[in-house]
Design a protein around this motif. Structure first.
Motif, PDB file in Angstrom:
ATOM      1  N   SER A  86     -10.280  12.521   6.237  1.00 33.71           N
ATOM      2  CA  SER A  86      -9.346  12.314   5.128  1.00 33.71           C
ATOM      3  C   SER A  86      -7.927  12.275   5.681  1.00 33.71           C
ATOM      4  O   SER A  86      -7.611  12.982   6.640  1.00 33.71           O
ATOM      5  CB  SER A  86      -9.471  13.439   4.102  1.00 33.71           C
ATOM      6  OG  SER A  86     -10.736  13.414   3.472  1.00 33.71           O
ATOM      7  N   ARG A 114       0.815  -1.203   0.000  1.00 36.02           N
ATOM      8  CA  ARG A 114       0.000   0.000   0.000  1.00 36.02           C
ATOM      9  C   ARG A 114       0.853   1.260   0.000  1.00 36.02           C
ATOM     10  O   ARG A 114       0.478   2.277  -0.577  1.00 36.02           O
ATOM     11  CB  ARG A 114      -0.922  -0.008   1.227  1.00 36.02           C
ATOM     12  CG  ARG A 114      -1.978   1.085   1.227  1.00 36.02           C
ATOM     13  CD  ARG A 114      -2.906   0.918   2.402  1.00 36.02           C
ATOM     14  NE  ARG A 114      -2.197   1.050   3.663  1.00 36.02           N
ATOM     15  CZ  ARG A 114      -2.753   0.832   4.853  1.00 36.02           C
ATOM     16  NH1 ARG A 114      -4.001   0.420   4.939  1.00 36.02           N
ATOM     17  NH2 ARG A 114      -2.050   0.998   5.955  1.00 36.02           N
ATOM     18  N   PRO A 152      -8.739   2.962   8.032  1.00 34.53           N
ATOM     19  CA  PRO A 152      -8.823   1.619   7.448  1.00 34.53           C
ATOM     20  C   PRO A 152     -10.023   0.833   7.949  1.00 34.53           C
ATOM     21  O   PRO A 152     -10.563  -0.006   7.248  1.00 34.53           O
ATOM     22  CB  PRO A 152      -7.504   0.956   7.886  1.00 34.53           C
ATOM     23  CG  PRO A 152      -7.066   1.735   9.089  1.00 34.53           C
ATOM     24  CD  PRO A 152      -7.531   3.134   8.852  1.00 34.53           C
ATOM     25  N   GLN A 174     -15.930  10.887   2.264  1.00 36.67           N
ATOM     26  CA  GLN A 174     -14.519  10.921   1.907  1.00 36.67           C
ATOM     27  C   GLN A 174     -14.277  11.793   0.684  1.00 36.67           C
ATOM     28  O   GLN A 174     -15.161  11.961  -0.158  1.00 36.67           O
ATOM     29  CB  GLN A 174     -14.008   9.505   1.609  1.00 36.67           C
ATOM     30  CG  GLN A 174     -13.972   8.592   2.826  1.00 36.67           C
ATOM     31  CD  GLN A 174     -12.965   9.049   3.850  1.00 36.67           C
ATOM     32  OE1 GLN A 174     -11.933   9.607   3.519  1.00 36.67           O
ATOM     33  NE2 GLN A 174     -13.262   8.830   5.111  1.00 36.67           N
ATOM     34  N   LYS A 178      -8.386  10.213  -1.710  1.00 33.17           N
ATOM     35  CA  LYS A 178      -7.686  10.251  -0.418  1.00 33.17           C
ATOM     36  C   LYS A 178      -8.156   9.119   0.479  1.00 33.17           C
ATOM     37  O   LYS A 178      -9.337   8.771   0.496  1.00 33.17           O
ATOM     38  CB  LYS A 178      -7.915  11.590   0.279  1.00 33.17           C
ATOM     39  CG  LYS A 178      -7.310  12.772  -0.452  1.00 33.17           C
ATOM     40  CD  LYS A 178      -7.548  14.066   0.321  1.00 33.17           C
ATOM     41  CE  LYS A 178      -7.036  15.266  -0.467  1.00 33.17           C
ATOM     42  NZ  LYS A 178      -7.293  16.540   0.250  1.00 33.17           N
ATOM     43  N   ARG A 179      -7.233   8.585   1.233  1.00 37.33           N
ATOM     44  CA  ARG A 179      -7.561   7.507   2.160  1.00 37.33           C
ATOM     45  C   ARG A 179      -8.270   8.051   3.399  1.00 37.33           C
ATOM     46  O   ARG A 179      -7.997   9.150   3.858  1.00 37.33           O
ATOM     47  CB  ARG A 179      -6.302   6.770   2.615  1.00 37.33           C
ATOM     48  CG  ARG A 179      -5.622   5.963   1.521  1.00 37.33           C
ATOM     49  CD  ARG A 179      -4.505   5.115   2.087  1.00 37.33           C
ATOM     50  NE  ARG A 179      -3.798   4.408   1.041  1.00 37.33           N
ATOM     51  CZ  ARG A 179      -4.188   3.259   0.497  1.00 37.33           C
ATOM     52  NH1 ARG A 179      -5.288   2.674   0.944  1.00 37.33           N
ATOM     53  NH2 ARG A 179      -3.501   2.688  -0.472  1.00 37.33           N
ATOM     54  N   TYR A 199      -3.846   8.076  -2.119  1.00 39.90           N
ATOM     55  CA  TYR A 199      -3.676   6.641  -2.311  1.00 39.90           C
ATOM     56  C   TYR A 199      -2.295   6.324  -2.870  1.00 39.90           C
ATOM     57  O   TYR A 199      -1.711   5.292  -2.582  1.00 39.90           O
ATOM     58  CB  TYR A 199      -4.752   6.086  -3.253  1.00 39.90           C
ATOM     59  CG  TYR A 199      -6.069   5.806  -2.558  1.00 39.90           C
ATOM     60  CD1 TYR A 199      -6.308   4.594  -1.920  1.00 39.90           C
ATOM     61  CD2 TYR A 199      -7.066   6.759  -2.526  1.00 39.90           C
ATOM     62  CE1 TYR A 199      -7.494   4.338  -1.276  1.00 39.90           C
ATOM     63  CE2 TYR A 199      -8.271   6.517  -1.885  1.00 39.90           C
ATOM     64  CZ  TYR A 199      -8.479   5.307  -1.258  1.00 39.90           C
ATOM     65  OH  TYR A 199      -9.662   5.059  -0.620  1.00 39.90           O
TER      66      TYR A 199
END
Length: 271
Positions: free
Chosen positions: A260, A41, A101, A93, A97-98, A264
């Motif tokens: 956020s 990742r 998790p 989101q 952007k991640r 990624y």
């Protein structure tokens, strides 16, 4: 109230202890898969940061504190007080952007009770980020982009919160942000850092200031936590930075939702 003495410290773990904690071959396989997944990742960030370090050298490792101007404090406070309110949400989101998790509804509900987040509109914070650009660039020793800008006001006298699995979460527990290599945070506090408004601890140093507008820059892997105030709400602006190989538009990507985190892939900073 969650005081500094009540914080849950992260245990120090040596390689020998990690080996001792492996209970079976299946446990070892699962932990190895987890490590491989993290590397997969973060691969683009690892390679990207290595290239930047080859060109510009390593970033500064110290924690750097400074004050912003009273004029900027007043303008930022006015922006926040007139902005729409926002909330943490697993379904909210920014594209590309991640987020967390493992979104936890119970955790979100607790955090939304103690913290009010503000909607970040593109353009409203340009003046401030432009002013801070020379400070950021000197600290990072390279070009950069602003990945995220979040703003919030937190109530005083709040307890440490736990997620659905009983783990302590939120900014008041001792933690590392867990971002990939090349990421940094700048926290800006619009009120004084004192017992009434709260303080912040990074590594072994507790930062306080009777003068409002204190800002602090640090690497996201530094151990840190907020210390809640005893009587006043705390206004905080959180700026996430990513080093880049060449100059980019630092204002392009900063609008964010409260949860956020980062891109990624590292190359998104250039587009």
């Amino acid at each position: 109230m969650a005081s500094e003495e009540q914080q849950i410290e992260l245990p120090k773990s040596s390689y020998l202890n990690k080996i001792r904690n492996i209970s079976s071959f299946k446990d070892f396989s699962e932990k190895l898969k987890g490590k491989i997944e993290i590397w997969r990742r973060n691969a683009s960030f690892i390679i990207h940061d290595w290239m930047i370090s080859m060109v510009y050298g390593k970033h500064k490792k110290n924690v750097f504190g400074f004050h912003i101007d009273q004029e900027d404090i007043d303008q930022l406070k006015n922006i926040l007080d007139t902005s729409k309110k926002d909330k943490l949400s697993p379904d909210h989101q920014v594209k590309g952007k991640r987020g967390p998790p493992k979104p936890d509804k119970n955790l979100y509900e607790q955090m939304n009770k103690t913290t009010t987040y503000f909607e970040i509109e593109k353009g409203k914070y340009d003046f401030f980020l432009k002013k801070l650009k020379p400070i950021f660039k000197d600290y990072l020793k390279s070009p950069f982009t602003v990945v995220n800008l979040n703003a919030r006001v937190t109530k005083p006298n709040i307890e440490l919160i736990q997620d659905s699995e009983g783990e302590y979460r939120g900014p008041d527990r001792v933690h590392r942000d867990g971002y990939p290599p090349g990421h940094f945070k700048c926290m800006v506090y619009l009120k004084p850092l004192n017992d009434a408004c709260g303080k912040v601890k990074i590594e072994e140093e507790v930062f306080d200031s009777e003068k409002p507008g204190f800002a602090v820059l640090f690497y996201t892997e530094a151990l840190h936590h907020s210390i809640p105030g005893t009587s006043e709400a705390r206004y905080a602006i959180e700026i996430t930075l990513q080093r880049t190989l060449y100059e980019v538009d630092i204002l392009k990507h900063y609008p964010s939702t409260p949860d956020s985190k980062y891109f990624y892939n590292a190359y998104q900073a250039y587009f």
